[in-house]
Write a protein that holds these residues in place. Structure first.
Motif, PDB file in Angstrom:
ATOM      1  N   ASP A 183      43.937  41.511  36.620  1.00 41.33           N
ATOM      2  CA  ASP A 183      43.778  41.269  38.055  1.00 41.33           C
ATOM      3  C   ASP A 183      43.414  42.600  38.704  1.00 41.33           C
ATOM      4  OD1 ASP A 183      43.889  40.512  40.686  1.00 41.33           O
ATOM      5  OD2 ASP A 183      46.065  40.236  40.733  1.00 41.33           O
ATOM      6  N   VAL A 184      42.134  42.781  39.025  1.00 41.56           N
ATOM      7  CA  VAL A 184      41.631  44.074  39.482  1.00 41.56           C
ATOM      8  C   VAL A 184      40.875  43.899  40.789  1.00 41.56           C
ATOM      9  CG1 VAL A 184      40.068  45.989  38.932  1.00 41.56           C
ATOM     10  CG2 VAL A 184      41.458  44.950  37.123  1.00 41.56           C
ATOM     11  N   SER A 185      41.147  44.766  41.754  1.00 42.95           N
ATOM     12  CA  SER A 185      40.387  44.766  42.996  1.00 42.95           C
ATOM     13  C   SER A 185      39.204  45.734  42.908  1.00 42.95           C
ATOM     14  CB  SER A 185      41.282  45.146  44.178  1.00 42.95           C
ATOM     15  OG  SER A 185      40.539  45.178  45.374  1.00 42.95           O
ATOM     16  N   LEU A 186      39.472  46.972  42.451  1.00 42.19           N
ATOM     17  CA  LEU A 186      38.422  47.980  42.295  1.00 42.19           C
ATOM     18  C   LEU A 186      38.308  48.329  40.818  1.00 42.19           C
ATOM     19  CD1 LEU A 186      36.367  50.017  43.422  1.00 42.19           C
ATOM     20  CD2 LEU A 186      38.275  51.612  43.792  1.00 42.19           C
ATOM     21  N   PHE A 187      37.175  47.987  40.229  1.00 40.62           N
ATOM     22  CA  PHE A 187      36.911  48.268  38.814  1.00 40.62           C
ATOM     23  C   PHE A 187      36.050  49.512  38.730  1.00 40.62           C
ATOM     24  CE2 PHE A 187      34.236  46.822  34.953  1.00 40.62           C
ATOM     25  CZ  PHE A 187      35.043  47.537  34.074  1.00 40.62           C
ATOM     26  N   VAL A 188      36.511  50.504  37.964  1.00 43.62           N
ATOM     27  CA  VAL A 188      35.850  51.805  37.892  1.00 43.62           C
ATOM     28  C   VAL A 188      35.488  52.093  36.432  1.00 43.62           C
ATOM     29  CG1 VAL A 188      35.998  54.213  38.613  1.00 43.62           C
ATOM     30  CG2 VAL A 188      37.352  52.499  39.792  1.00 43.62           C
ATOM     31  N   PRO A 189      34.394  51.520  35.939  1.00 43.98           N
ATOM     32  CA  PRO A 189      34.059  51.699  34.528  1.00 43.98           C
ATOM     33  C   PRO A 189      33.181  52.908  34.270  1.00 43.98           C
ATOM     34  CG  PRO A 189      32.518  50.168  35.498  1.00 43.98           C
ATOM     35  CD  PRO A 189      33.467  50.589  36.607  1.00 43.98           C
ATOM     36  N   SER A 190      33.256  53.418  33.052  1.00 41.05           N
ATOM     37  CA  SER A 190      32.216  54.304  32.550  1.00 41.05           C
ATOM     38  C   SER A 190      30.993  53.468  32.238  1.00 41.05           C
ATOM     39  CB  SER A 190      32.692  55.004  31.276  1.00 41.05           C
ATOM     40  OG  SER A 190      31.617  55.666  30.639  1.00 41.05           O
ATOM     41  N   ALA A 203      28.712  45.829  32.778  1.00 41.25           N
ATOM     42  CA  ALA A 203      28.267  44.774  33.695  1.00 41.25           C
ATOM     43  C   ALA A 203      28.763  43.412  33.235  1.00 41.25           C
ATOM     44  CB  ALA A 203      26.741  44.777  33.800  1.00 41.25           C
ATOM     45  N   ASP A 204      28.725  43.164  31.930  1.00 40.09           N
ATOM     46  CA  ASP A 204      29.257  41.905  31.403  1.00 40.09           C
ATOM     47  C   ASP A 204      30.740  41.769  31.724  1.00 40.09           C
ATOM     48  OD1 ASP A 204      26.787  41.265  30.334  1.00 40.09           O
ATOM     49  OD2 ASP A 204      27.293  41.941  28.304  1.00 40.09           O
ATOM     50  N   LEU A 205      31.476  42.870  31.547  1.00 39.17           N
ATOM     51  CA  LEU A 205      32.910  42.837  31.836  1.00 39.17           C
ATOM     52  C   LEU A 205      33.163  42.615  33.316  1.00 39.17           C
ATOM     53  CD1 LEU A 205      35.868  43.130  31.103  1.00 39.17           C
ATOM     54  CD2 LEU A 205      35.578  45.629  31.135  1.00 39.17           C
ATOM     55  N   ALA A 206      32.381  43.266  34.162  1.00 42.47           N
ATOM     56  CA  ALA A 206      32.545  43.073  35.606  1.00 42.47           C
ATOM     57  C   ALA A 206      32.349  41.609  35.984  1.00 42.47           C
ATOM     58  CB  ALA A 206      31.568  43.961  36.369  1.00 42.47           C
ATOM     59  N   ALA A 207      31.372  40.965  35.374  1.00 42.11           N
ATOM     60  CA  ALA A 207      31.121  39.554  35.671  1.00 42.11           C
ATOM     61  C   ALA A 207      32.296  38.687  35.248  1.00 42.11           C
ATOM     62  CB  ALA A 207      29.846  39.101  34.979  1.00 42.11           C
ATOM     63  N   GLU A 208      32.906  39.015  34.105  1.00 44.32           N
ATOM     64  CA  GLU A 208      34.059  38.251  33.630  1.00 44.32           C
ATOM     65  C   GLU A 208      35.307  38.553  34.449  1.00 44.32           C
ATOM     66  OE1 GLU A 208      34.632  37.483  29.288  1.00 44.32           O
ATOM     67  OE2 GLU A 208      33.285  39.205  29.117  1.00 44.32           O
ATOM     68  N   MET A 209      35.510  39.807  34.766  1.00 40.99           N
ATOM     69  CA  MET A 209      36.702  40.231  35.492  1.00 40.99           C
ATOM     70  C   MET A 209      36.670  39.776  36.944  1.00 40.99           C
ATOM     71  SD  MET A 209      37.987  44.171  35.984  1.00 40.99           S
ATOM     72  CE  MET A 209      38.262  44.462  34.240  1.00 40.99           C
ATOM     73  N   ASP A 210      35.481  39.802  37.546  1.00 43.04           N
ATOM     74  CA  ASP A 210      35.272  39.391  38.938  1.00 43.04           C
ATOM     75  C   ASP A 210      36.151  40.176  39.911  1.00 43.04           C
ATOM     76  OD1 ASP A 210      34.050  37.956  40.968  1.00 43.04           O
ATOM     77  OD2 ASP A 210      35.557  36.363  40.933  1.00 43.04           O
ATOM     78  N   PRO A 211      36.037  41.502  39.909  1.00 51.22           N
ATOM     79  CA  PRO A 211      36.786  42.310  40.875  1.00 51.22           C
ATOM     80  C   PRO A 211      36.167  42.205  42.266  1.00 51.22           C
ATOM     81  CG  PRO A 211      35.280  43.698  39.674  1.00 51.22           C
ATOM     82  CD  PRO A 211      35.148  42.316  39.076  1.00 51.22           C
ATOM     83  N   ASP A 212      36.852  42.749  43.257  1.00 49.78           N
ATOM     84  CA  ASP A 212      36.308  42.750  44.610  1.00 49.78           C
ATOM     85  C   ASP A 212      35.204  43.791  44.780  1.00 49.78           C
ATOM     86  OD1 ASP A 212      38.114  40.763  45.466  1.00 49.78           O
ATOM     87  OD2 ASP A 212      39.676  42.268  45.744  1.00 49.78           O
TER      88      ASP A 212
END
Length: 248
Positions: A183-190, A203-212
């Motif tokens: 459960d993530v609001s701000l996702f800060v990936p490398s 980008a794939d993870l961001a789509a699955e995670m669906d952060p704000d």
């Protein structure tokens, strides 16, 4: 540039250094290295998107989190940590495993709390969770001998809840089981092209995670970390996930 999101501010200061604040508590993640906080950093590629270097030493950090030995920089910690700061550092940081001349965690003039790969703690009123961070043996981030650049057990990622806003920095890691369920609001990936998840897997993870909101960091500091952040942003936005870039 300072990003404002859901009651907090976030600022990428270069390399893996991220500053978070809710106006009362300031948290830093992986501060320092490669001259990004001393004014000495210069890009390998002219004009590459990355925060400009500066002599940065505000000493305003209440909490400083360190994921692993590669991001452990005692000078960087001293530049950002207040006198009564708490350093939350991965328990496997061993200065004898580095070719740099480093002070031990025990020699820092701060309270140091060591954490493993799957811990939960409270620092002041800030909840912090750690997650495993490593490169898979069957993944792309291995050396010529087939050994992962970051083997399992080398470090951790951090999920920090600041003013109820949950920020996730995976550290130097591939995408791993369990990341998408956080459960993530701000996702800060490398999004670097090597050593960690690249822009495509992030980008794939961001789509699955669906952060704000997604804010990429840890790229373009030197050639091996170069990435097309605009293509990443377009990819993420195309999946209907808000994304922002914080670089010069």
């Amino acid at each position: 540039m300072t990003i404002r999101h859901d009651g907090i501010t976030a600022e990428w200061l270069g390399y893996a250094t991220l500053k978070l604040s809710d106006g009362e508590t300031t948290v830093y993640l992986d501060p320092g290295r490669y001259g990004v906080l001393t004014g000495e950093w210069e890009p390998d590629t002219p004009g590459v998107g990355h925060p400009k270097t500066r002599d940065y030493a505000p000493k305003d950090g209440d909490i400083v989190c360190v994921t692993h030995i590669h991001h452990y920089d005692p000078d960087g910690i001293r530049r950002v940590a207040s006198d009564d700061a708490t350093v939350v550092a991965f328990e496997g940081i061993n200065v004898h495993q580095s070719d740099r001349d480093l002070d031990r965690l025990a020699d820092l003039d701060y309270e140091v709390r060591k954490v493993g790969m799957e811990d939960e703690l409270l620092v002041g009123d800030v909840p912090i969770w750690t997650m495993p961070a490593y490169n898979r043996e069957d993944g792309p981030n291995v050396d010529a001998n087939g050994d992962p650049h970051h083997p399992k057990g080398i470090g951790c990622g951090f999920l920090v809840a600041l003013d109820d806003t949950r920020v996730f920095w995976p550290g130097d890691s591939d995408v791993l089981p369990g990341h998408a369920e956080l459960d993530v609001s701000l996702f800060v990936p490398s999004i670097s092209q090597s050593y960690t998840m690249d822009r495509h897997s992030a980008a794939d993870l961001a789509a699955e995670m669906d952060p704000d909101l997604v804010l990429p960091i840890h790229y373009n500091t030197f050639t091996a970390l170069e990435a097309d952040d605009e293509a990443f942003a377009a990819d993420v936005a195309g999946r209907r996930v808000p994304v922002v870039l914080d670089r010069d």
